[in-house]
Motif scaffolding. Structure first.
Motif, PDB file in Angstrom:
ATOM      1  N   ALA A   1      -8.788  -4.206  -2.202  1.00  0.00           N
ATOM      2  CA  ALA A   1      -9.800  -3.698  -1.276  1.00  0.00           C
ATOM      3  C   ALA A   1     -10.973  -4.671  -1.218  1.00  0.00           C
ATOM      4  O   ALA A   1     -11.504  -4.941  -0.143  1.00  0.00           O
TER       5      ALA A   1
ATOM      6  N   GLN B   1       0.842  -1.204   0.000  1.00  0.00           N
ATOM      7  CA  GLN B   1       0.000   0.000   0.000  1.00  0.00           C
ATOM      8  C   GLN B   1       0.877   1.254   0.000  1.00  0.00           C
ATOM      9  O   GLN B   1       0.624   2.212  -0.734  1.00  0.00           O
TER      10      GLN B   1
ATOM     11  N   GLU C   1      -5.365  -1.954  -6.518  1.00  0.00           N
ATOM     12  CA  GLU C   1      -5.868  -1.468  -5.240  1.00  0.00           C
ATOM     13  C   GLU C   1      -7.352  -1.794  -5.077  1.00  0.00           C
ATOM     14  O   GLU C   1      -7.791  -2.218  -4.004  1.00  0.00           O
TER      15      GLU C   1
ATOM     16  N   ASP D   1     -12.214  -6.714   2.186  1.00  0.00           N
ATOM     17  CA  ASP D   1     -13.578  -6.594   2.677  1.00  0.00           C
ATOM     18  C   ASP D   1     -14.310  -7.933   2.691  1.00  0.00           C
ATOM     19  O   ASP D   1     -15.326  -8.079   3.368  1.00  0.00           O
TER      20      ASP D   1
END
Length: 175
Positions: free
Chosen positions: A74, A21, A70, A78
């Protein structure tokens, strides 16, 4: 953009970002600076228009790869941990016993066998009985399976971030 050894990402936590990140953010800043410099050179007439177009296209492609990676990561974050389907959990006595084993990893650096041999691994597994960290059977060393054959320790669990499944070598069952 994505590291083969997901344990690397555990260096980040809820308060700090993982190394990948951090790299993406830094690289995005670099892309913006490169784009600004290329436009400055174009405006000053120092570089041919075709060269600037090529540079801008390469920067756009790299930027889209960063954004796509990204967004994908993500979605994986999640989604929660990867678990064995409930209908297959605890399918044998070894897996039931391993659910209570709480060994600490012998290595946080990667596959112990690959590190000794100078090899690269794909995915890591950890013995639930003694904490030995070995590589999966898709890796050249297949050290998790070799550990089972040498010790008879029946259950390994995934040692990858976001994965909480186990495998019984004796009964060939996930758990």
């Amino acid at each position: 953009m994505r590291r083969a050894n997901l344990q690397w990402e555990l260096l980040g936590n809820n308060d700090t970002m993982g190394p990948t990140q951090q790299y993406r953010i830094l690289r995005q800043k670099m892309i913006n600076a490169e784009r600004d410099k290329a436009l400055e050179m174009r405006n000053e007439g120092r570089v041919d228009h075709e060269v600037i177009d090529s540079i801008m296209m390469q920067l756009d492609i790299e930027e889209s790869m960063i954004v796509t990676a990204e967004e994908r990561n993500a979605g994986l974050r999640d989604a929660g941990p990867l678990l064995t389907p409930e209908v297959r959990q605890g399918g044998c006595e070894h897996l039931e016993k391993a659910a209570h084993d709480d060994a600490s990893p012998q290595s946080h650096d990667g596959c112990q066998g690959c590190l000794e041999e100078g090899r690269t691994w794909l995915h890591l597994r950890m013995c639930t009985e003694c904490g030995y960290v070995g590589c999966c059977d898709s890796s050249a060393g297949q050290h998790a399976t070799k550990h089972f054959r040498a010790t008879g320790h029946p259950v390994m669990r995934s040692f990858e971030a976001g994965e909480e499944w186990r495998w019984c070598f004796v009964d060939n069952l996930p758990g």
